[in-house]
Write a protein that holds these residues in place. Structure first.
Motif, PDB file in Angstrom:
ATOM      1  N   PRO A 126      28.815  46.806  30.949  1.00 48.35           N
ATOM      2  CA  PRO A 126      29.637  45.627  30.646  1.00 48.35           C
ATOM      3  C   PRO A 126      29.456  44.465  31.615  1.00 48.35           C
ATOM      4  O   PRO A 126      29.454  43.306  31.188  1.00 48.35           O
ATOM      5  N   HIS A 127      29.277  44.762  32.907  1.00 46.78           N
ATOM      6  CA  HIS A 127      29.174  43.643  33.851  1.00 46.78           C
ATOM      7  C   HIS A 127      27.892  42.845  33.623  1.00 46.78           C
ATOM      8  O   HIS A 127      27.867  41.628  33.821  1.00 46.78           O
ATOM      9  N   PHE A 186      41.764  40.151  26.953  1.00 44.18           N
ATOM     10  CA  PHE A 186      42.197  41.435  26.400  1.00 44.18           C
ATOM     11  C   PHE A 186      43.533  41.288  25.686  1.00 44.18           C
ATOM     12  O   PHE A 186      44.379  40.490  26.081  1.00 44.18           O
ATOM     13  N   LEU A 209      44.536  42.278  30.786  1.00 41.40           N
ATOM     14  CA  LEU A 209      44.256  43.112  31.941  1.00 41.40           C
ATOM     15  C   LEU A 209      44.112  42.232  33.183  1.00 41.40           C
ATOM     16  O   LEU A 209      43.026  41.832  33.553  1.00 41.40           O
ATOM     17  N   LEU A 210      45.254  41.941  33.794  1.00 40.82           N
ATOM     18  CA  LEU A 210      45.218  41.143  35.021  1.00 40.82           C
ATOM     19  C   LEU A 210      45.273  42.079  36.225  1.00 40.82           C
ATOM     20  O   LEU A 210      45.581  43.254  36.086  1.00 40.82           O
ATOM     21  N   TRP A 211      44.970  41.547  37.392  1.00 43.30           N
ATOM     22  CA  TRP A 211      44.977  42.360  38.621  1.00 43.30           C
ATOM     23  C   TRP A 211      46.300  42.119  39.332  1.00 43.30           C
ATOM     24  O   TRP A 211      46.524  41.042  39.889  1.00 43.30           O
ATOM     25  N   ARG A 265      40.106  32.713  33.792  1.00 44.96           N
ATOM     26  CA  ARG A 265      39.256  33.726  34.420  1.00 44.96           C
ATOM     27  C   ARG A 265      38.023  33.995  33.563  1.00 44.96           C
ATOM     28  O   ARG A 265      36.903  34.056  34.074  1.00 44.96           O
ATOM     29  N   ASN A 293      42.403  46.887  38.106  1.00 42.36           N
ATOM     30  CA  ASN A 293      41.961  47.165  36.743  1.00 42.36           C
ATOM     31  C   ASN A 293      40.447  47.141  36.653  1.00 42.36           C
ATOM     32  O   ASN A 293      39.828  46.084  36.671  1.00 42.36           O
ATOM     33  N   THR A 303      38.372  48.008  34.171  1.00 44.13           N
ATOM     34  CA  THR A 303      37.791  47.446  32.949  1.00 44.13           C
ATOM     35  C   THR A 303      37.680  45.934  33.059  1.00 44.13           C
ATOM     36  O   THR A 303      36.648  45.339  32.714  1.00 44.13           O
ATOM     37  N   ALA A 304      38.758  45.322  33.551  1.00 44.59           N
ATOM     38  CA  ALA A 304      38.738  43.867  33.676  1.00 44.59           C
ATOM     39  C   ALA A 304      37.726  43.423  34.718  1.00 44.59           C
ATOM     40  O   ALA A 304      37.035  42.420  34.527  1.00 44.59           O
ATOM     41  N   ALA A 305      37.616  44.183  35.809  1.00 44.36           N
ATOM     42  CA  ALA A 305      36.643  43.826  36.839  1.00 44.36           C
ATOM     43  C   ALA A 305      35.237  43.830  36.249  1.00 44.36           C
ATOM     44  O   ALA A 305      34.460  42.895  36.445  1.00 44.36           O
ATOM     45  N   GLU A 306      34.937  44.857  35.511  1.00 50.24           N
ATOM     46  CA  GLU A 306      33.610  44.991  34.903  1.00 50.24           C
ATOM     47  C   GLU A 306      33.379  43.846  33.904  1.00 50.24           C
ATOM     48  O   GLU A 306      32.301  43.248  33.875  1.00 50.24           O
TER      49      GLU A 306
END
Ligand SMILES: Nc1ncnc2c1ncn2[C@@H]1O[C@H](COP(=O)(O)OP(=O)(O)O)[C@@H](O)[C@H]1O
Ligand SMILES: [Mg+2]
Lengths: 256, 420
Positions: free
Chosen positions: A72-73, A84, A88-90, A164, B291, B293-296
């Motif tokens: 994915p990256h 999402f 999906l936040l940190w 983001r 997270n 998944t979000a990082a990726e």
């Protein structure tokens, strides 16, 4: 050749066929919609395109380059940005840090610079920060820059997530139900935001939505997914009047 | 009154407090012994008098008076009095490059430490062990705090570093019962010591790779188990390696872990780790933790990030292990077991996750407490865990968690001249 091309993509979760022969071709600068009832497989389509799952069958390519099997990256760095459905936040990071971090693949300094705090690192960090602040301005969340993201109101969190996603410099932006949980007023505001970012960045957009009004306003073409299958495709007008679509949405009040 | 005090002491910059501490240690060198005698204390209290009090509770007033007269009074007096001057100094240093200003501050801190530890060998050793503990705590914080994984292999990494650097010193520079005659002239030794420590760090990093490959290739929480197993395996490997002394261990390491050596090691460790965790590259650890998944999806190569961070943390544990071996000048496998793990974990969870300052505070307080409570013997192992439980209840992430250390702002002046 289209910018993002998906052909005959099929995916099974165990015995469940979540996506069935899905095809799509998006040209640069287009806005496309993907609608369908809950559990139709819309999010799975996104997860397949962005590499979270690898499709059981079919092809996905960006600018002619196959994305199948890439992590994915790598896919993201090639120009596929996404948000999402459940944001999906940190949760321990600030708003500014969110957008800065999405510059990850653009970082030019190496590990040693990061350890030693070299001048190259400072210069690069400044550049990233300026760019991140600019994005925060565009999405109207700059005044929250140093706040932990979980302290923000819901609508602002959605906008941070979009900022983001834009920081990775996507060619195609995938938005998964950007108005989920919003009031009608907030939804109308969101229409304006998507329009503005589309104009400003000339990015192609594929958006998943429940609310027909939102897709009808924004999208040139819309696909309707039911049980993993595209049952109708066309302009907003075609979709609105398609008997199959009406049937799939029958009894739902959010069709308007 | 309290308002006034707050105003005065709120305006003291870091350099001001350092000057205060310098005045205090000079006062102690000059008058400490005499005052202790006058107060009927058995000797100069080594660690702020707590040990004395626990041994002889009747000494309580005398110990308090000593600490007040020797430390509290001079520190607050000097810091308060010199505040305007210290602020001007801080402002001047702020104009310098950050690294130079940091070195000047560290220089004064070193001077304080040097004078303080000069008073007793016990103090000297405790100070060095505390600085080594700071390195261990900070390095495990990279993994357990910043990256949010639960790793238990730190004693194993420390052991690898300790044995690798000890072997380096003994083979090259010492006549040794295990390795025979030295290869290089001994006077070169101290200069090569950094190389030995580096070797220890690299050995630990390679060990980390062994843990990381099976743990991070798949998702899921295998790291805790694998890393715990790793710790025990390392220990039993050294127990069975007769070339490295087996269960009896290795002794006779040269006395190279001097105060400046340990101090520099710790300072470099703090600076490098702080640089890394504050960079965008290092922030990827936080994203992976919060997270993955979000990082990726935001272009972070999460697998490589986890590997790198794990090896990076292990590296510093290895360096700390090397310093530890050369401080005690004797290591054996049993120093790197479950008790060492418990201490390291206590320090990092007590001090605070995801925070450089938290790690320093955690290592300092647990190490000092553990020394000070030594006279209580068994009760020590009731008091410290109780304290930990209290912290976990009231501050689940530790005393000073999730705090970013901005060196420039920390060292800067506290009051600025208006218009300046
Ligand atoms: N990771 C997964 N494992 C197994 N089944 C899944 C997974 N993700 C989604 N599904 C199933 O696939 C179907 C489609 O889900 P989804 O794509 O989330 O639908 P939508 O986004 O259209 O609401 C659902 O039946 C869901 O339960
Ligand atoms: Mg969905």
């Amino acid at each position: 050749m289209a910018l993002l091309e998906v052909s005959n993509m099929t995916h099974y979760f165990g015995g469940l066929r979540a996506v069935d022969s899905y095809s799509l071709a998006i040209d640069p600068g287009e806005i496309r919609g993907l609608i369908g009832p809950n559990g139709a497989g819309k999010t799975t389509v996104f997860n397949l395109i962005t590499g979270i799952h690898v499709p059981s069958e079919g092809r996905v390519s960006l600018n002619g380059r196959s994305l199948i099997g890439l992590r994915p990256h790598r896919i993201a760095a090639l120009g596929l940005g996404r948000t999402f459905q459940n944001m999906l936040l940190w949760r321990h990071m600030t708003v500014l840090e969110h957008v800065k971090l999405a510059h990850y693949s653009q970082i030019s300094y190496g590990l040693m610079s990061a350890f030693l705090g070299s001048r190259k690192l400072s210069r690069e960090e400044i550049r990233i920060e300026e760019n991140a602040l600019r994005l925060l301005e565009i999405f109207d969340v700059a005044h929250y820059a140093d706040q932990i993201v979980t302290n923000l109101p819901y609508g602002a969190q959605r906008r941070v997530e979009m900022a983001r996603a834009m920081a990775i410099r996507p060619k195609v932006l995938l938005l998964d139900e950007p108005t989920a949980g919003m009031t009608t007023e907030e939804m109308i505001q969101m229409i304006g935001i998507v329009r503005r970012l589309h104009e400003q960045f000339k990015v192609a957009i594929l958006l998943i939505e429940h609310r027909l009004k939102f897709v009808m306003e924004l999208c040139g073409r819309i696909q309707t997914l039911v049980f993993g299958e595209v049952i109708a495709e066309g302009t907003p007008y075609d979709i609105k009047n398609n008997p199959k679509v009406i049937e799939a949405y029958l009894g739902r009040e959010d069709i308007t | 009154m309290t308002e006034r005090l707050k105003e005065i002491y709120g305006s003291v910059p870091v350099i001001g407090w350092l000057i205060g501490m310098l005045v205090a240690v000079v006062t102690e060198s000059a008058f400490g012994a005499g005052l202790a005698y006058a107060l009927y204390l058995p000797k100069v209290p080594a660690l702020l008098g707590l040990t004395v009090v626990l041994k002889q509770p009747s000494m309580f007033p005398a110990a308090i008076l000593y600490v007040f007269l020797i430390y509290a009074l001079p520190i607050f007096f000097a810091a308060g009095l010199t505040a305007p001057w210290a602020n001007r100094m801080a402002a001047a240093m702020e104009a310098l490059p950050l690294w130079l200003s940091a070195i000047l501050h560290l220089g004064v801190l070193y001077l304080v430490l040097h004078l303080w530890t000069d008073m007793s060998d016990y103090r000297l050793q405790i100070s060095k062990l505390t600085m080594i503990a700071v390195m261990l705590t900070l390095s495990i914080n990279v993994i357990n705090g910043y990256m949010g994984e639960f790793s238990c292999s730190h004693p194993g990494f420390m052991a690898l570093g300790a044995y690798a650097s000890s072997t380096f010193s003994l083979v090259l520079f010492r006549q040794d019962r295990l390795f025979g005659a030295p290869i290089l002239p001994e006077f070169l030794g101290p200069y090569m010591f950094p190389l030995g420590l580096l070797l220890g760090g690299v050995a630990a990093s390679l060990g980390a790779l062994v843990v990381a490959i099976p743990s991070f290739r798949t998702r899921g929480d295998y790291l805790a188990i694998i890393s715990l197993a790793f710790m025990f395996i390392v220990k039993s490997v050294f127990e069975n390696l007769e070339v490295l002394g087996g269960p009896r261990g290795m002794g006779g390491q040269p006395h190279w872990a001097t105060l400046p050596a340990v101090f520099i090691g710790m300072a470099v460790c703090i600076v490098v780790i702080n640089n890394f965790v504050n960079s965008t590259m290092g922030k990827a650890l936080n994203a992976v933790r919060d997270n993955e998944t979000a990082a990726e999806a935001m272009t972070v190569n999460t697998r490589r990030t986890k590997m790198t961070a794990f090896m990076f943390g292990a590296f510093w544990a290895g360096v700390a292990g090397g310093l530890y071996a050369h401080e005690l000048r004797y290591v054996n496998p049993s120093s790197f077991g479950i008790q060492s793990l418990a201490e390291i974990l206590a320090m990092v969870y007590f001090g605070g996750l995801n925070s450089v300052v938290g790690s320093v505070v955690g290592a300092l307080s647990i190490q000092m407490l553990s020394e000070a409570l030594r006279p209580l013997e068994l009760f020590k192992w009731i008091i410290i865990p109780l304290l930990l439980i209290l912290v976990m209840i009231f501050r689940p992430t530790g005393l000073i968690a999730f705090r970013e250390l901005n060196v420039k702002r920390t060292l800067g002046p506290r009051v600025r001249k208006s218009g300046g």
